[in-house]
Design a protein around this motif. Sequence first.
Motif, PDB file in Angstrom:
ATOM      1  N   GLY A 241       1.089  -1.222   0.307  1.00  0.00           N
ATOM      2  CA  GLY A 241       0.202  -0.254  -0.039  1.00  0.00           C
ATOM      3  C   GLY A 241       0.554   1.143  -0.082  1.00  0.00           C
ATOM      4  O   GLY A 241       0.385   1.957  -0.689  1.00  0.00           O
ATOM      5  N   GLU A 242       1.774   1.118   0.714  1.00  0.00           N
ATOM      6  CA  GLU A 242       3.026   2.519   0.572  1.00  0.00           C
ATOM      7  C   GLU A 242       3.697   2.799  -0.462  1.00  0.00           C
ATOM      8  O   GLU A 242       3.742   3.499  -0.942  1.00  0.00           O
ATOM      9  CB  GLU A 242       3.705   2.450   2.205  1.00  0.00           C
ATOM     10  N   LEU A 243       3.919   1.525  -1.125  1.00  0.00           N
ATOM     11  CA  LEU A 243       4.633   1.751  -2.241  1.00  0.00           C
ATOM     12  C   LEU A 243       3.600   2.483  -3.605  1.00  0.00           C
ATOM     13  O   LEU A 243       4.424   3.128  -4.816  1.00  0.00           O
ATOM     14  CB  LEU A 243       4.664   0.559  -2.876  1.00  0.00           C
ATOM     15  N   TYR A 244       2.475   1.408  -3.289  1.00  0.00           N
ATOM     16  CA  TYR A 244       0.940   2.313  -4.133  1.00  0.00           C
ATOM     17  C   TYR A 244       0.971   3.757  -3.629  1.00  0.00           C
ATOM     18  O   TYR A 244       1.285   4.336  -4.621  1.00  0.00           O
ATOM     19  CB  TYR A 244      -0.606   1.814  -4.385  1.00  0.00           C
TER      20      TYR A 244
ATOM     21  N   GLY B 175      -6.148   5.047  -5.198  1.00  0.00           N
ATOM     22  CA  GLY B 175      -7.249   3.815  -5.345  1.00  0.00           C
ATOM     23  C   GLY B 175      -6.541   2.428  -5.011  1.00  0.00           C
ATOM     24  O   GLY B 175      -7.043   1.827  -3.561  1.00  0.00           O
ATOM     25  N   GLU B 176      -5.186   2.247  -5.352  1.00  0.00           N
ATOM     26  CA  GLU B 176      -4.764   0.628  -5.304  1.00  0.00           C
ATOM     27  C   GLU B 176      -4.266   0.815  -3.874  1.00  0.00           C
ATOM     28  O   GLU B 176      -4.673  -0.100  -2.886  1.00  0.00           O
ATOM     29  CB  GLU B 176      -3.568   0.847  -6.264  1.00  0.00           C
ATOM     30  N   ALA B 177      -3.615   2.183  -3.356  1.00  0.00           N
ATOM     31  CA  ALA B 177      -3.317   1.981  -2.204  1.00  0.00           C
ATOM     32  C   ALA B 177      -3.894   1.581  -0.638  1.00  0.00           C
ATOM     33  O   ALA B 177      -3.976   1.375   0.088  1.00  0.00           O
ATOM     34  CB  ALA B 177      -2.467   3.832  -2.115  1.00  0.00           C
ATOM     35  N   ARG B 178      -5.386   2.848  -0.962  1.00  0.00           N
ATOM     36  CA  ARG B 178      -6.784   2.713   0.129  1.00  0.00           C
ATOM     37  C   ARG B 178      -7.392   0.807  -0.247  1.00  0.00           C
ATOM     38  O   ARG B 178      -7.295   1.226   0.859  1.00  0.00           O
ATOM     39  CB  ARG B 178      -7.557   3.113  -0.564  1.00  0.00           C
ATOM     40  N   ALA B 179      -7.455   0.887  -0.950  1.00  0.00           N
ATOM     41  CA  ALA B 179      -7.607  -0.406  -0.812  1.00  0.00           C
ATOM     42  C   ALA B 179      -6.764  -1.820   0.011  1.00  0.00           C
ATOM     43  O   ALA B 179      -6.915  -3.171   0.368  1.00  0.00           O
ATOM     44  CB  ALA B 179      -7.279  -1.614  -2.754  1.00  0.00           C
TER      45      ALA B 179
ATOM     46  N   PHE C 290      15.064   3.193   2.359  1.00  0.00           N
ATOM     47  CA  PHE C 290      14.346   2.365   3.445  1.00  0.00           C
ATOM     48  C   PHE C 290      13.115   2.321   3.962  1.00  0.00           C
ATOM     49  O   PHE C 290      12.273   1.775   3.841  1.00  0.00           O
ATOM     50  CB  PHE C 290      14.967   2.851   4.664  1.00  0.00           C
ATOM     51  N   SER C 291      12.093   3.602   2.708  1.00  0.00           N
ATOM     52  CA  SER C 291      10.494   3.788   2.271  1.00  0.00           C
ATOM     53  C   SER C 291      10.335   4.381   1.571  1.00  0.00           C
ATOM     54  O   SER C 291      10.956   5.667   1.452  1.00  0.00           O
ATOM     55  CB  SER C 291      10.178   3.928   3.962  1.00  0.00           C
ATOM     56  N   PRO C 292       9.690   3.718   0.510  1.00  0.00           N
ATOM     57  CA  PRO C 292       9.104   4.571  -0.893  1.00  0.00           C
ATOM     58  C   PRO C 292       8.399   6.329  -0.498  1.00  0.00           C
ATOM     59  O   PRO C 292       8.732   6.382  -1.689  1.00  0.00           O
ATOM     60  CB  PRO C 292       8.978   3.944  -1.514  1.00  0.00           C
ATOM     61  N   LEU C 293       7.915   6.103   0.552  1.00  0.00           N
ATOM     62  CA  LEU C 293       7.514   6.858   0.944  1.00  0.00           C
ATOM     63  C   LEU C 293       8.088   8.161   2.268  1.00  0.00           C
ATOM     64  O   LEU C 293       8.621   9.233   1.779  1.00  0.00           O
ATOM     65  CB  LEU C 293       6.188   6.597   2.120  1.00  0.00           C
ATOM     66  N   LEU C 294       8.846   7.459   2.708  1.00  0.00           N
ATOM     67  CA  LEU C 294       9.806   7.984   3.628  1.00  0.00           C
ATOM     68  C   LEU C 294      10.709   8.666   3.223  1.00  0.00           C
ATOM     69  O   LEU C 294      11.096  10.245   4.185  1.00  0.00           O
ATOM     70  CB  LEU C 294       9.817   7.814   5.091  1.00  0.00           C
ATOM     71  N   VAL C 295      11.920   7.823   2.672  1.00  0.00           N
ATOM     72  CA  VAL C 295      12.776   9.111   2.523  1.00  0.00           C
ATOM     73  C   VAL C 295      12.569  10.222   1.458  1.00  0.00           C
ATOM     74  O   VAL C 295      13.196  10.988   1.770  1.00  0.00           O
ATOM     75  CB  VAL C 295      13.701   7.618   1.416  1.00  0.00           C
ATOM     76  N   PRO C 296      11.361  10.850   0.796  1.00  0.00           N
ATOM     77  CA  PRO C 296      11.448  12.002  -0.225  1.00  0.00           C
ATOM     78  C   PRO C 296      11.570  13.594   0.868  1.00  0.00           C
ATOM     79  O   PRO C 296      11.974  13.923   1.048  1.00  0.00           O
ATOM     80  CB  PRO C 296      10.271  11.692  -1.445  1.00  0.00           C
ATOM     81  N   ARG C 297      10.790  12.776   2.316  1.00  0.00           N
ATOM     82  CA  ARG C 297      10.501  13.576   3.175  1.00  0.00           C
ATOM     83  C   ARG C 297      11.731  13.651   4.028  1.00  0.00           C
ATOM     84  O   ARG C 297      12.035  14.758   4.662  1.00  0.00           O
ATOM     85  CB  ARG C 297       9.436  12.905   4.305  1.00  0.00           C
ATOM     86  N   ALA C 298      12.160  12.568   4.355  1.00  0.00           N
ATOM     87  CA  ALA C 298      13.839  13.094   4.970  1.00  0.00           C
ATOM     88  C   ALA C 298      14.675  13.560   3.788  1.00  0.00           C
ATOM     89  O   ALA C 298      15.522  14.570   4.568  1.00  0.00           O
ATOM     90  CB  ALA C 298      14.429  12.058   4.895  1.00  0.00           C
TER      91      ALA C 298
END
Length: 561
Positions: free
Chosen positions: A304-307, A314-318, A436-444
């Motif tokens: 889900g976090e990759l999506y 939509g895919e993430a939410r599913a 380490f995370s597709p979501l958090l690395v850009p934020r870091a």
Amino acid sequence: MKKRYTPLARNAVIASLVAGAVATGIVVLGPGRDGGPPSPAPGPAARTVLAEGPGAALSAAELSALIAGQEHRLAGSPGDHLSWAVLGSAYLAQGALLGDRTDFRRAEKALRRSLEALPGEKGNADAQLGMAALANARRDFATARRWAESVRARSPEQWTAYPVLIDAYSGLGSYAAAARALHTLEELRPRTVQTLMRGSQVHRDNGRHEDAEALADEASSRAGGKAERAAALYRLGELAWERGEPKQAAAYFDTALQLEPGHHPSLAGRGRASAALGRTDDALRDYHAAIERAPMPEYALQAGELYESLGMAGEARAHHEKVRRLAAKARKYGVSEEVTLARYEADHGLAKAAVQRLAQEWKRGHRSAHVSDALGWALHRAGRGKEGLKYLKRATTRGLRSALSLYHQGEVERSLGQDGPARRHLREALRLNPYFSPLLVPRAKRAVSVLGNPPPGGPVDVEGEPWTTDEELPPEDDGQREEDGPAEEREEGSSRRPDGDASGEPRGTGSARPRERDSRDPRGAGEAGEAGDSRDSRNSREAQAGEPSATASRRSSPSGE
């Protein structure tokens, strides 16, 4: 009059049956009872074990054959406690290998039948250790510890108790006790695959990644079967991932999957590595295969976090909704997915619910670095960053080097205006594992950019006091204060019994200080200045426990060439 097994014969029969069932699917087939009905002709599982000796890991087909053979044996000898113990542990291993939690119920039923035929206080250590391994698989580490400690108190030379104890202590965050159990296991069973794998686990938890890699590599070279070698290669892949080498990690996972095509941890691991390498289609395909093979909430959360990182809402939410469903299903079979569910709630749901879940885990004694990290982050997400930082510091000072934990700590420090520590920890997270995370690395990366370089004249921010054991738990705990150290570090002789065990053996071990972390530094040579102060201040607070260290690491290809 029925003949009883001698302790030596029983150990040779059961060997590492229960000790490694969860981690590697280790089971052992025993001979028929003296004077009992003849055993069925040996199937593939029996031949594997007879050829390789105790500790042989079995594939799904071999486990199926072993289960069928034991059920046939029990049809003619329903009072055979050893066969019930073997059957229960085989079901446990099959459930772990295939991710089918329904097998855990079958395992518990068989193990309790074994204890009915021969209670634990009369010498049925095999079933007691099976119950301990089952509790570990269900993430009930306190119960696992009680079962295994009762066996150790009665039979300290029974080596099969120590792998189970290592898993239980690690789950509780009692890393010094896990190291002591490893030391005993190494004396009783030196250089076996199971000992090497548990040694790799303990060294990793104490920050000795080079030693952990060396032991996993040796386990891979010593493995006698495909399933056993696949488990060792998976461990090598995880270690490569944690040090920020996704290409090497993917190669290890590839080789593990060539040996065991349905090895779901390697499927999920390869999906994570493929995402880091930009191969998102391959990553999603592997995640879907892992979830189909073993519908575990952590795989759905990662997918889900990759999506979400790809903008596919939509895919993430599913997949995020699937996390809840799979956790609820696991709960029906006695398996706790509270930490994974709380991580989901903290980032994608209700942070206050995450705090409540994790506070309950803390009260149960589950105080590993992973739980400390998750609880600290959930408190931050619930608007209680100052409280959360205490738990995050605890998670990052116990040895385990986690880029995610360092990111969490850095972000909380940044929210509290502690720019110096925040800068150090965010940069260290990105140096340790830039993927380490597709979501958090850009934020870091954005946070590091906003923080910029430190002001001239040296650091002015400090990290504050280290973790202390008398901090109050979150209010959800009704004001209860943390106990004075984990149970295994308290005075020996407490008399709490394992659930369902009439033996009442004492539990508890001596205490020891945390082991010293190794000196390996994941940073580049020119980047040590800023992060060094923080790292050195933490390392100086850690002391040696005195157990032996593994040999120096040697890098090898995943194929072992």
